[in-house]
Structure formats: structure tokens, C-alpha cells
Design a protein around this motif. Structure first.
Motif, PDB file in Angstrom:
ATOM      1  N   PRO A   1    -106.442   6.625   4.581  1.00  0.00           N
ATOM      2  CA  PRO A   1    -105.061   6.441   4.224  1.00  0.00           C
ATOM      3  C   PRO A   1    -105.349   7.904   2.994  1.00  0.00           C
ATOM      4  N   ARG A   2    -105.176   6.372   2.114  1.00  0.00           N
ATOM      5  CA  ARG A   2    -105.006   7.269   0.842  1.00  0.00           C
ATOM      6  C   ARG A   2    -105.923   7.744   0.131  1.00  0.00           C
TER       7      ARG A   2
ATOM      8  N   GLU B   1    -104.673  14.005   0.497  1.00  0.00           N
ATOM      9  CA  GLU B   1    -104.592  12.391   1.493  1.00  0.00           C
ATOM     10  C   GLU B   1    -104.703  12.782   2.526  1.00  0.00           C
TER      11      GLU B   1
ATOM     12  N   ARG C   1    -103.401  10.648   4.674  1.00  0.00           N
ATOM     13  CA  ARG C   1    -101.792   9.853   5.491  1.00  0.00           C
ATOM     14  C   ARG C   1    -101.334  10.702   5.019  1.00  0.00           C
ATOM     15  N   ALA C   2    -101.433  12.112   4.432  1.00  0.00           N
ATOM     16  CA  ALA C   2    -100.120  12.994   4.030  1.00  0.00           C
ATOM     17  C   ALA C   2    -100.320  14.738   5.548  1.00  0.00           C
TER      18      ALA C   2
ATOM     19  N   GLN D   1     -81.713   1.533  13.285  1.00  0.00           N
ATOM     20  CA  GLN D   1     -80.157   2.105  12.788  1.00  0.00           C
ATOM     21  C   GLN D   1     -80.264   3.478  12.705  1.00  0.00           C
ATOM     22  N   PRO D   2     -79.206   4.526  13.128  1.00  0.00           N
ATOM     23  CA  PRO D   2     -79.469   5.776  13.228  1.00  0.00           C
ATOM     24  C   PRO D   2     -78.252   5.864  11.893  1.00  0.00           C
ATOM     25  N   ASP D   3     -79.323   6.678  11.085  1.00  0.00           N
ATOM     26  CA  ASP D   3     -78.242   6.838   9.573  1.00  0.00           C
ATOM     27  C   ASP D   3     -77.435   8.321   9.802  1.00  0.00           C
TER      28      ASP D   3
ATOM     29  N   GLY E   1     -87.909   9.632   5.080  1.00  0.00           N
ATOM     30  CA  GLY E   1     -87.693   9.740   3.623  1.00  0.00           C
ATOM     31  C   GLY E   1     -87.517  11.348   3.883  1.00  0.00           C
TER      32      GLY E   1
ATOM     33  N   ARG F   1     -84.038   9.468   9.349  1.00  0.00           N
ATOM     34  CA  ARG F   1     -84.682  10.253   8.319  1.00  0.00           C
ATOM     35  C   ARG F   1     -85.358   9.005   8.490  1.00  0.00           C
TER      36      ARG F   1
END
Lengths: 509, 357
Positions: A347-348, A397, A399-400, A56-58, A16, A14
Motif C-alpha cells: 500500500p505505501r 503510492e 493506496r492512493a 457517527q454522522p458528522d 479525511g 467524512r
């Protein structure tokens, strides 16, 4: 039956809220060339980065020859016998081939021994390289060979290649395929990431297809058609655009006359004696392997870099070589740069302000120094409607947005202003098939209304689909344009490899 | 278990507002501990520091007097920082503004001439500050010199220049050899707003500047340019904005505002030139700018808060015999916490269990 070479079981990663890999099972057997297919953002890169120890995998686990392993870094992966060639190379331009290889090896072998071994490996796999050459002198194809050879020198059992042919000419790609055959014959496995389906059908014997982070299919690509593979990747049928290539008819909208420009930075590409004319009503394609001066050409056309003479760039017969980008916009030109975030869009900043970004000079969004917010929001709504933007709120925004939606926005905000000349770099780079079709159709419609469209692209299929004429860039020079009707990939491939161009004068350096 | 910082895709509004408040709270908590360690009753000390200055008319006026230069300087700095121009030298621009305006007051001393004098002094102060701020702008755009270093070093140039002037050519002959100029003539003094206090028209000027800059940043194309150049320089070039020209513009504006603050302080609160004319306003304003989220209205709120700590420090010195340095410690802690809390704006902290189940 022996355990598979490498296996992921229910791997989850993941970022976020985004689930990049959602319980992914992948199995690669020894001695096979295994394709990992999916659109941009489907989670291919995330998956292989976990196999190479970069992420690394979650949750879930990775098995190497049937045994659970923890790959807590690339070094651990290399020790197991996993090598990876990235899409973007990590080479030091000022160092020699052998020095670059030595830096990447984990042991402390002396340089002469490395150079000798390098020569031997490169001969054995048909990847010609001179250990003593400095990297900045080499073509992109040669640089990729360095990356492959330095992986092979570590005697890997699994070689991961990320979009290896995106930077190669068709002929160079053939050479790579021959090398892959040899690697397979030795019982090594290759995990091959690509979205070029014809290529995958030719060289891979197994494929795992990802969509939105999930495995949606496993198949033998040799038994599928490119269309059926595309359907599995996209999840629906992909339509083509309608276009009849034709000879240019309209008046010359944009002309470049013998433009030469020194490189903007060390090891950059100089433009040498570039001439072109773009007629109203046509799409002129600029093909070429990445890094042959396309970025420099875009900057010179847009006015982000000024030409030495005003007459070097003509917009509707007006000399604009010494004018900045906004003066050119006021004369009816529009531009879409390759890099979406950071160049085409901030982006923002919300979309409305990103519309202001390229539209403040000629779009009527500013009155007496004050920004007309209502006008901008209305414009964003219009782009949204016309180009079917998918977004969460009215004015999010930049970047979204997903890559495809942002690309539709950056192309759409220019097309809606009905420019007389549109210069667009990589119009559908990293965009899903549906959005790509819509963008290509919009470019064709704009040309059909009488505007001139100049499309710089590395994607030959795209250019053959939308362009009326195609010119090729090589080492900062531009070939004469060739009409698309009757043009073959082979002809273009030879031009992209430099045949037919005048030999470069020896570098002054 | 390990702590991971994950990039946020969008920053919620509540966090944007909450982060400076969290920083203030953490500063107060640290102050509580520090007071206790110094053998004071922490609650009483906090009261003296942060509540007492706001509890009578004199205190409120003093807060406004201190906040005025802080706000004026910090809104200018916010423009610079928004556009990636790191002007650290507002203290120097403040002093040069005081000297430039003060020069006019001294030159007309004894023969002051009409109501034009004070406006002319303010204009001179702003102009002096602007010109002084253009030195680092020139060095940056012309030679690529780092503006952080050049603007900071010019502070010492300005300090020493003032020092020399008030000990040499501009010293008051009747001043018992003290390093001060003569007291300005009444015509050269910024008029008071209220009888019996020190509040002068500098404060409404500062409020007006805040309003103007809020419109500039939020509503105009120039404000968009300033924000875009700082946020995405390559996109700003694509928008056709000239980064170098903008560097000149924001340095000039922030220098002019610092210079204006300087002459307002010299001709309003101090009424003469002397070496200690600024208790570090130019540097404290950097904290104000960041605490105020580089936003003009935010700077106004943050300026008032920092002014309270200045007055509180004086109170604490008198009533609790605490050293003034404690204030510097608070201000430093505050900046530290503000920057730390900003991390929360961009990243979400998350505890993850070991990856290998």
C-alpha cells in the motif's frame, strides 16, 4: 400516514478529505424490502454503519419512527429494533451455533432456552439450523443463516443485509428470498445492499441509488430494467465485452495432475485430487462459493505454496511443483491475487516499486543488483496509457489509487509482460463497471493472442461472459470443466452446492 | 468537542522531516523545565549541554568519537527494524565484537606481526558480532522464538562473558588485580586521524558504511526486499522473497556492524578490554535508529545529536555538578517524543464538534 420506520436527513460522513456520505436522505417504510444500490465505494456501507451505530454522522440526523435518535453503538441500535447481517461473518468457529447466538444476545438468557428459541425461530423462517453443531463444520450458507437467525431472535423492526447473496449458490439464494418474503409479511422492513441488479428487481419494492456518496435516484426497481438501474449506478451506459466461447485448440500451457495439499492452517481447506489443463488461447473459469479451496488453488498454482511433487504442476510440460513463484514467472507465468492491497501491492510503496514487486525476476528491471528506476517509471507510464489509469501524480503510492484503478494496475502490469499463462483471482472484484469491462476485455485479448488465462471468480455472470470452459470448486475438489456454450446458471449452481462431487470422507479430527 | 485522529492518505514530505525536529524541540523544552526544577539557570545549562561540546576542536572530536559507534550500530539496526526484525541486542553484539577482535590482539601480544593484524582484528570483531546476532535469528526462524526477548537476554550473556574473561583468563598479570586486559600493542591499535585528539579511522569507516547502506536501501533489489518484507509481508511472499533468509541476512549485517563498532572502540578509544567498555551504545543506538527515521543518512544526523548529549552530560557533570542520569532521562524523553511525533505522520488530529446538531 404514519411516520416512516427509519429516515436519514442530510446525513454527512467524512473520512479525511473523502466525503463518503454527502447529505444523504434515505427513507425506509415498515414492511418493505428496500434496496440500497451503488458501486463499490459509493458509500453504501458507510450509510448502514451509521444506521447500526458503528459510525457517527458528522452532520444531519437519523429519525426512527419520526423521532430523532442518537445511535451511539450497535447496542443502542439493537435496542431500537435494528439488526444487521454483515458481509463478513463474526462467528467463533470452535463454538456451537447456540453458543455463538448466545454471545451476540444482549440479555443473560440461559443457553438451553436460547437453543430452544433458536430452533423455533429457524423453523418459523425456513432457516434450518442445528443448535448443537460446531460452526467450523458448516457451509458458508449455513453460517449466514446463523447470523440472520440471531438477528431475528432480537425481534428487529429493520433488518440490514449487506451483500447477502455474494456467498450463496443460486439455490441457497432462492431460500433466502423466501425468508425475506416471510419477514416482510410480518411488517418488518429490510434494507438490502447489493449490486446484483436482477436480484434487486425481483425482491425489492423500493430502491435508493448512491453514486460518489450522493443520492442520485430513487425508484421502484420492479419498474426498471437491469440496464437502466446500472445506468443510474454508474452514470453512463455500460458496454459488454465481445467474446465467442469456443472449444480449446492450443497446446496445454498449464496442467495440474492429481494435486492434493493439506490445509495451511486450522479449519483451512485441503485441496483434494485436483486436476486441470489450461490450453493456450482459452479462458478457463473456476467457479465456486468462496472458501471452497480457491485461495489454496491460487497459492499452489503461483508457487506461494509448493506442491508435494514436482510433476503435480506442469508449466509448458515442465514440472514446476517444487519451484517458487519467481521460477514460474521466469518460465512465462504471471499471477494476480485476489487481495489488491497487501498481497498484490504494497500500500505505501509507489507504483514503480509495485511494478518491481512482481516484475523483478523476469521484467528486466534489475541490473547487477541495482534497480533501474527509469525503466520502472517508463513501465508505469505504459500501464497507465494502455489501461487508462486515473491517478494524481506520475508515480503515486498504491493506496492512493481507487480500487478499480489499482486493479487495472495489478492486472495490467502482468498482461503487458505478455505472459504465456495468466492466473487471475477475482479479476474485477469490487471494481466499477467501466474498469471491469476493460479488464475483462484485456483478459480476452491476451487469450486471443495464444496465452492461457485461468480466472478464479465468485461472479458467475463474469465467468459466463469471458470463459470458454468453467470448472467448479467444492470442498477442495475441482469438477471437470464444462463448455460454456449451453451451460446454465442452474447447472453451475447445483455443482457449486456440491451435487456430483464425491462425498467427503469423514474428517480425521 | 472531541479530538479525533484521522488516517492520512499521504504523508507530506515536510512532516517526515519535521517530525524528528519537533521531537528534538519538545525534548529541549522538557530539559528547560527539568533544569529549572533542579535549581539551574536553564539557558546556561542548555548551553553547557548542547552548545559547548560543539564550540571547540576537542569537543568536536569527542562528538565524532562518540557518534561513530552509535552510527555504525544504528544503521545496522535500521535494516533490521525496516524488515520487522527486532534486534534489541546490539549491545551484546558490540561486546562480542570487542572480545573477538580483542582475542586476536591478546593472542599476538608481545609478538605482534605486521600490518595485517589490525584489519584481521576488525574482521574478527565483525564476524564475532555477526555470529552472535545469528543466534536470535536462528531461534526465530527455526523455533519461532521472539527475537526481542532472545536478543535482549543475550546482552547479559555477553556482558557476563566479558566480565569473566577480564577477571579470569585474560586479566593483565601486572594490572594490580584490576579487571582489565593488557594494553594493546601499537600494531593492534586503530590509528589516529589527527595528532592530539582521539579521532581515529573508525569515523571515516562509519561514514563509508552509511554511504554504502544508503545505496543498498535506496537503489538495490536487496534494499527493496528489506523494505517490502517489513511493510507488506504477504506482498513480499508474492514477490518471491524468502522472509527467513532475510532475517538471517539483516541480523548478520547488523551484528557485524555492531561487532565492528565494538572492536573499533576497544582497539581505538579504550585500547584494552574492560567491563565498562560501552556506555550503553547498543541501546542508545536504538534511539538513534528511530530518530533517524530508520534511514542511513538520518541515522548519521541522529547519531551526532545523541553524541552531543553524551559529551554535554560530561560537561554538565563537571561544570554544573549535574548527575549523569539526567542524560538517560533526556534520551528516554527523546525516544518517547520521537514515537509520539510519528503518530502525526500517520494520523491527522482534528477537533470535531459533537455529531448531534
Amino acid at each position: 400516514m404514519p411516520a416512516p420506520l427509519i429516515q436519514t436527513q442530510q446525513v454527512v460522513k467524512r473520512f479525511g478529505a473523502l466525503v463518503a456520505n454527502d447529505h444523504v436522505d434515505l427513507t425506509v417504510e415498515a414492511g418493505e424490502v428496500h434496496a440500497l444500490l451503488g458501486e463499490n465505494g459509493a458509500g453504501k456501507s458507510t450509510l448502514v454503519k451509521m444506521l447500526y451505530g458503528l459510525l457517527q454522522p458528522d452532520a444531519g440526523r437519523i429519525l426512527w419512527r419520526g423521532e430523532k435518535v442518537v445511535l451511539d453503538g450497535p447496542r443502542a441500535a439493537r435496542r431500537r429494533g435494528i439488526g444487521m447481517v454483515f458481509q463478513h461473518f463474526s462467528l467463533f468457529e470452535a463454538m456451537t451455533v447456540a453458543e455463538n447466538v448466545a454471545l451476540a444476545l444482549d440479555g443473560d438468557e440461559p443457553l438451553p432456552r436460547i437453543a430452544a428459541r433458536l430452533a423455533e425461530v429457524s423453523r418459523a423462517y425456513g432457516l434450518p439450523l442445528e443448535p448443537g453443531r460446531e460452526v467450523w463444520q458448516l457451509s458458508v450458507g449455513e453460517r449466514q443463516r446463523i447470523e440472520i437467525v440471531r438477528c431475528l431472535m432480537q425481534d428487529p423492526q429493520l433488518l440490514i443485509l449487506d451483500e447477502p447473496t455474494s456467498v450463496l449458490t443460486p439455490q441457497e439464494a432462492e431460500g433466502l428470498f423466501a425468508t425475506l418474503d416471510r419477514i416482510r409479511a410480518e411488517g418488518r422492513a429490510v434494507l438490502y445492499i447489493s449490486h446484483k441488479l436482477e436480484e434487486v428487481r425481483r425482491i425489492c419494492e423500493a430502491a435508493t441509488i448512491l453514486r460518489h456518496g450522493k443520492v442520485v435516484a430513487r425508484c421502484d426497481p420492479r419498474a426498471e430494467s437491469a440496464a437502466s438501474l446500472a445506468r443510474m449506478m454508474v452514470g453512463s451506459t455500460v458496454l459488454g465485452v465481445t467474446h465467442e466461447a469456443a472449444a480449446p485448440q492450443g497446446p496445454v500451457r498449464l496442467a495440474v495432475a492429481s494435486l492434493s495439499l493439506p490445509p495451511a492452517e486450522a479449519h483451512g481447506v485441503a485441496l483434494r485430487d485436483v486436476s486441470l489443463s489450461l490450453h493456450g488461447g482459452e479462458v478457463l473459469g473456476i467457479a465456486g462459493v468462496a472458501g471452497n479451496g480457491q485461495d489454496e488453488l491460487f497459492a499452489a498454482l503461483s508457487g506461494e505454496r509448493l506442491a508435494p511433487r514436482a510433476e503435480a504442476v506442469l508449466l509448458d510440460r515442465r514440472p514446476v511443483g517444487r519451484e517458487g513463484i519467481n521460477a514460474r514467472r521466469r518460465l512465462g507465468a504471471a499471477f494476480v491475487p485476489e487481495e489488491r492491497l497487501g498481497h498484490a501491492a504494497a500500500p505505501r510503496f509507489p507504483l514503480s516499486e509495485n511494478a518491481l514487486l512482481s516484475g523483478h525476476a523476469a521484467g528486466g528491471f534489475v541490473a547487477g543488483g541495482l534497480v533501474r528506476r527509469g525503466q520502472l517509471l517508463g513501465f508505469v507510464d505504459e500501464v497507465t496509457r494502455t489501461f487508462d489509469l486515473r491517478k494524481g501524480t506520475r508515480d503515486p503510492e498504491a493506496r492512493a489509487l481507487s480500487g478499480g484503478n489499482l486493479q487495472k494496475f495489478t492486472v495490467g502490469r502482468e498482461i503487458l509482460r505478455r505472459p504465456m499463462v495468466l492466473v487471475v483471482a477475482q479479476p474485477t472484484w469490487g471494481v466499477d463497471a467501466g474498469a471491469a469491462r476493460r479488464i475483462r476485455q484485456a483478459l480476452l485479448d491476451l487469450a486471443a493472442e495464444g496465452s492461457g488465462v485461468l480466472a478464479i471468480s465468485q461472479d458467475l455472470d463474469e465467468l459466463l461472459e469471458i470463459a470458454d470452459r468453467i470448472a467448479v470448486m467444492f470442498h477442495g475438489r475441482l469438477s471437470a470443466p464444462l463448455p460454456v456454450s449451453g451451460l446454465t446458471r442452474e447447472t453451475l449452481g447445483l455443482l457449486m452446492g456440491g451435487s456430483g462431487f464425491p462425498a467427503d470422507a469423514p474428517e480425521a479430527a | 468537542m472531541r479530538l479525533v485522529l484521522e488516517r492520512r492518505s499521504e504523508t507530506p514530505l515536510a512532516l517526515r522531516l519535521g517530525s524528528p525536529l519537533l521531537a528534538v524541540t519538545l525534548t529541549l523544552a522538557s530539559a528547560f523545565v527539568i533544569f529549572a526544577a533542579m535549581g539551574q539557570d536553564p539557558l546556561n545549562a542548555l548551553h553547557v549541554y548542547f552548545i559547548a561540546p560543539l564550540s571547540d576542536s576537542w569537543g568536536l572530536q569527542e562528538v565524532a568519537v562518540k557518534a561513530t559507534p552509535l552510527v555504525l550500530i544504528s544503521v545496522g539496526l535500521a535494516l533490521c527494524y525496516r524488515s520487522n526484525n527486532w534486534n534489541i541486542g546490539a549491545e551484546g553484539q558490540f561486546l562480542v565484537g570487542a572480545m573477538a577482535g580483542g582475542w586476536l590482539a591478546l593472542a599476538t601480544h608481545g609478538a605482534p606481526d605486521g600490518p595485517w593484524l589490525l584489519p584481521a582484528m576488525l574482521a574478527c570483531g565483525a564476524l564475532g558480532g555477526a555470529l552472535f546476532a545469528l543466534i536470535p535469528a536462528l531461534l526465530k526462524t527455526r523455533f519461532g522464538a521472539n527475537e526481542i526477548l532472545t536478543s535482549l537476554m543475550l546482552v547479559y550473556v555477553a556482558e557476563l562473558l566479558l566480565d569473566w574473561l577480564v577477571r579470569g583468563p585474560w586479566r593483565d598479570p601486572q594490572g594490580f588485580n584490576m579487571p582489565v586486559t593488557v594494553t594493546f600493542e601499537p600494531e593492534a591499535v586503530v590509528p589516529l586521524l589527527l595528532e592530539g585528539g582521539r579521532l581515529n579511522i573508525g569515523t571515516p569507516i562509519a561514514l563509508l558504511v552509511v554511504a554504502l547502506l544508503a545505496v543498498l536501501v535506496g537503489r538495490t533489489l536487496k534494499g527493496f526486499e528489506i523494505r517490502l518484507v517489513g511493510e507488506a509481508p504477504r506482498a513480499a511472499r508474492f514477490a518471491g522473497f524468502d522472509e527467513k533468509k532475510l532475517t538471517w541476512t539483516v541480523f548478520a549485517i547488523s551484528g557485524a556492524l555492531a561487532g565492528l563498532a565494538g572492536i573499533l572502540e576497544a582497539a581505538g578509544t579504550v585500547r584494552m578490554l574492560q567491563p565498562g567498555i560501552s556506555p550503553g551504545y547498543g541501546f542508545t543506538a536504538i534511539i538513534v535508529a528511530f530518530l533517524g527515521r530508520l534511514n542511513p543518512v538520518g541515522c548519521l544526523v541522529a547519531g551526532v545529536f545523541l553524541a552531543v548529549t553524551f559529551i554535554g552530560a560530561e560537561n554538565a557533570q563537571i561544570m554544573l555538578r549535574l548527575p549523569l542520569d539526567v542524560t538517560r532521562v533526556f534520551q528516554g524523553l527523546l525516544l518517547f517524543y520521537v514515537l509520539a511525533c510519528d503518530t502525526l505522520l500517520l494520523y491527522r488530529p482534528r477537533l470535531v464538534r459533537g455529531a448531534h446538531a
